[in-house]
Design an enzyme around this catalytic site. Structure first.
Site, PDB file in Angstrom:
ATOM      1  N   CYS A 114       5.963  -7.674   7.959  1.00 21.59           N
ATOM      2  CA  CYS A 114       6.982  -7.104   8.843  1.00 21.59           C
ATOM      3  C   CYS A 114       7.386  -8.155   9.861  1.00 21.59           C
ATOM      4  O   CYS A 114       6.547  -8.930  10.327  1.00 21.59           O
ATOM      5  CB  CYS A 114       6.419  -5.872   9.565  1.00 21.59           C
ATOM      6  SG  CYS A 114       7.653  -5.060  10.610  1.00 21.59           S
ATOM      7  N   GLU A 164       0.818  -1.209   0.000  1.00 17.77           N
ATOM      8  CA  GLU A 164       0.000   0.000   0.000  1.00 17.77           C
ATOM      9  C   GLU A 164       0.845   1.248   0.000  1.00 17.77           C
ATOM     10  O   GLU A 164       1.901   1.288   0.631  1.00 17.77           O
ATOM     11  CB  GLU A 164      -0.824   0.060   1.279  1.00 17.77           C
ATOM     12  CG  GLU A 164      -1.823  -1.010   1.402  1.00 17.77           C
ATOM     13  CD  GLU A 164      -2.415  -1.008   2.797  1.00 17.77           C
ATOM     14  OE1 GLU A 164      -3.392  -1.693   2.987  1.00 17.77           O
ATOM     15  OE2 GLU A 164      -1.879  -0.314   3.668  1.00 17.77           O
ATOM     16  N   CYS A 194       5.004  -6.276  16.305  1.00 19.25           N
ATOM     17  CA  CYS A 194       4.308  -5.415  17.277  1.00 19.25           C
ATOM     18  C   CYS A 194       2.874  -5.925  17.415  1.00 19.25           C
ATOM     19  O   CYS A 194       2.212  -6.178  16.409  1.00 19.25           O
ATOM     20  CB  CYS A 194       4.327  -3.960  16.823  1.00 19.25           C
ATOM     21  SG  CYS A 194       5.992  -3.347  16.567  1.00 19.25           S
ATOM     22  N   ASN A 233      -6.007   2.801  15.823  1.00 17.87           N
ATOM     23  CA  ASN A 233      -6.954   2.358  14.801  1.00 17.87           C
ATOM     24  C   ASN A 233      -7.257   0.886  15.013  1.00 17.87           C
ATOM     25  O   ASN A 233      -6.334   0.062  14.972  1.00 17.87           O
ATOM     26  CB  ASN A 233      -6.299   2.468  13.414  1.00 17.87           C
ATOM     27  CG  ASN A 233      -6.677   3.742  12.723  1.00 17.87           C
ATOM     28  OD1 ASN A 233      -7.829   4.137  12.692  1.00 17.87           O
ATOM     29  ND2 ASN A 233      -5.687   4.388  12.165  1.00 17.87           N
ATOM     30  N   CYS A 237      -1.539   1.009   8.985  1.00 16.65           N
ATOM     31  CA  CYS A 237      -0.781   0.330   7.944  1.00 16.65           C
ATOM     32  C   CYS A 237      -1.183  -1.138   7.795  1.00 16.65           C
ATOM     33  O   CYS A 237      -1.437  -1.829   8.756  1.00 16.65           O
ATOM     34  CB  CYS A 237       0.711   0.469   8.203  1.00 16.65           C
ATOM     35  SG  CYS A 237       1.247  -0.018   9.845  1.00 16.65           S
ATOM     36  N   CYS A 252       2.772   8.271   2.040  1.00 14.29           N
ATOM     37  CA  CYS A 252       3.303   7.266   2.963  1.00 14.29           C
ATOM     38  C   CYS A 252       3.648   6.003   2.162  1.00 14.29           C
ATOM     39  O   CYS A 252       2.781   5.432   1.504  1.00 14.29           O
ATOM     40  CB  CYS A 252       2.238   6.974   4.012  1.00 14.29           C
ATOM     41  SG  CYS A 252       2.678   5.675   5.144  1.00 14.29           S
ATOM     42  N   CYS A 302      -0.295  -4.243  15.535  1.00 13.90           N
ATOM     43  CA  CYS A 302      -0.156  -3.784  14.150  1.00 13.90           C
ATOM     44  C   CYS A 302      -0.567  -4.844  13.130  1.00 13.90           C
ATOM     45  O   CYS A 302      -0.122  -5.994  13.204  1.00 13.90           O
ATOM     46  CB  CYS A 302       1.296  -3.378  13.924  1.00 13.90           C
ATOM     47  SG  CYS A 302       1.642  -2.915  12.226  1.00 13.90           S
ATOM     48  N   GLU A 317       9.364  -2.543   8.372  1.00 10.50           N
ATOM     49  CA  GLU A 317      10.318  -1.804   9.212  1.00 10.50           C
ATOM     50  C   GLU A 317      11.450  -1.337   8.283  1.00 10.50           C
ATOM     51  O   GLU A 317      12.270  -2.159   7.838  1.00 10.50           O
ATOM     52  CB  GLU A 317      10.828  -2.735  10.330  1.00 10.50           C
ATOM     53  CG  GLU A 317      12.037  -2.231  11.097  1.00 10.50           C
ATOM     54  CD  GLU A 317      11.909  -0.786  11.582  1.00 10.50           C
ATOM     55  OE1 GLU A 317      10.961  -0.465  12.307  1.00 10.50           O
ATOM     56  OE2 GLU A 317      12.780   0.032  11.211  1.00 10.50           O
TER      57      GLU A 317
END
Ligand code: SAH
Ligand code: SF4
Length: 374
Positions: free
Chosen positions: A124, A96, A128, A312, A355, A117, A131, A182
């Site tokens: 990733c 994205e 986390c 979010n 994200c 962005c 996320c 990352e």
């Protein structure tokens, strides 16, 4: 972890590397600048539009290089504030790129500003807990050319919406490396991509308008501090004590605050500019007033700006954002302590602005359609 396409993309080449390939094959060195001008200033979509190159040279380029390492799948729009471009790579992976038309990121931006962005990895590895990008681990790194091409896709979209005042200008104001992945875990590719975006023969985009966000890979932050490219740095802090940070960010075990914060100080001392500390507010995880006080002290000490981001919601995860009153109380503790702070009023919530969420949904839909994982 890298996908090796049949041909490398030309968007991964620098002036030097392209000159070297051309001259090694008997082409004159000046052709490199001509080609780069077609790519970055005129932003053509086919080799045949490069009309000042001979036919044989165009055919040779087409045999050597991939011209479009990403293809456009769809745009999702939210209240005229955020556009998300979903792009497909050569191996069918999805990434994205987001266009934000509101003052959501960084310090002191005006309403009319456009921030782009970009993503740096498919998935990733940092894991986390809050996320969406990290839910299924790392699939692969993006190449420098795939990173650069996201901006070309954005430029093409924007060029068709808003006529450029000057043919060679890009129509956005800020670039944030805060999409999926990352960036410091794919260090060489992101640095090469940023060099291409910044170069006068590339998009000529100012380094001071680029912000890279990291979850805190300390050795790489130190390496970045020594780079000649003067980009801005944002740190995903999300916890003001090791105890809280460790619960939600596994990276804190390897690089706890006592190692991370001195590296951030070193970066800001070397660059002479404020670093941003990002802090997602998650209800009952990191939104206590003690956390606010600790964050205030850290930011004050580092002379850093704090960007508070209401969480979010991610499908399948239990976390929530705190109430507006609680968010404001948290922000006021920092403000009253003399810290530069912004509380992001998230407008992109409606379109999965965090994200990785759009990509996950599309991948799930693909899996469902195919009856098996893609
Ligand atoms: N990997 C880098 C950059 C990409 S993430 C990093 O972690 O800094 C960009 C930012 O989005 C990070 O601050 C990240 O913590 C934040 N983020 C991730 N998931 C989110 C969510 N669900 N709501 C709000 N912010 C989120
Ligand atoms: Fe990776 Fe950043 Fe998401 Fe953490 S917040 S999993 S580092 S993309």
């Amino acid at each position: 972890m890298q996908f090796t396409p049949a041909k490398p993309t030309i968007y991964g080449e620098t002036l030097d590397s392209l000159t070297a390939v051309l001259t090694a094959h008997g082409h004159p060195a000046f052709r490199a600048r001509q080609i780069l001008e077609w790519l970055y200033k005129k932003r053509v979509g086919t080799w045949d539009e490069m009309t000042n190159l001979s036919r044989p040279l165009r055919a040779w380029l087409a045999a050597q290089f991939e011209l479009d390492p990403t293809s456009f799948v769809l745009t999702k729009q939210s209240e005229d504030v955020t556009d998300k471009l979903l792009l497909e790579l050569g191996d069918r992976s999805l990434i994205e790129t987001v266009i934000i038309r509101a003052p959501q990121l960084g310090v002191g931006q005006e309403n009319s500003r456009k921030t782009i962005c970009i993503s740096t990895q498919v998935g990733c590895a940092m894991g986390c807990r809050f996320c969406a990008s990290g839910l299924e681990g790392l699939k692969r790194n993006l190449s420098a050319g795939e990173i650069v091409h996201q901006l070309i896709q954005v430029c093409r979209q924007e060029d068709s919406r808003t006529p450029r005042a000057h043919a060679e200008l890009v129509s956005f104001d800020n670039l944030v490396v805060m999409g999926m992945g990352e960036p410091l875990h794919n260090y060489d590719a992101i640095m090469r991509a940023l060099t291409i975006l910044n170069a006068e023969w590339g998009l000529a985009f100012g380094a001071r308008r680029i912000t890279l966000s990291t979850s805190g890979l300390v050795p790489r932050i130190k390496q970045l501090a020594d780079e000649p490219l003067g980009i801005r740095l944002a740190i995903s802090l999300h916890g003001a004590t090791n105890e809280v940070r460790e619960k939600i960010m596994p990276v804190n075990k390897a690089w706890p605050l006592e190692k991370l914060l001195p590296a951030v100080r070193e970066f800001s001392d070397k660059h002479g500019r404020m670093v941003t500390l990002e802090f997602i507010l998650i209800e009952e995880i990191n939104d206590s007033l003690e956390q606010a006080e600790k964050l205030r002290d850290i930011a004050y000490d580092l002379h850093a700006h704090v960007n508070l981001i209401p969480y979010n919601t991610v499908e399948g995860l239990p976390w929530k954002r705190p109430s507006l009153t609680r968010q404001e109380k948290f922000a006021n503790i920092l403000f009253d302590g003399g810290v530069s702070v912004t509380l992001r009023r998230e407008k992109g919530h409606a379109i999965d602005a965090a994200c990785g969420q759009l990509r996950l949904k599309t991948e799930k839909a693909r899996e469902a359609a195919a009856g098996s994982p893609v």
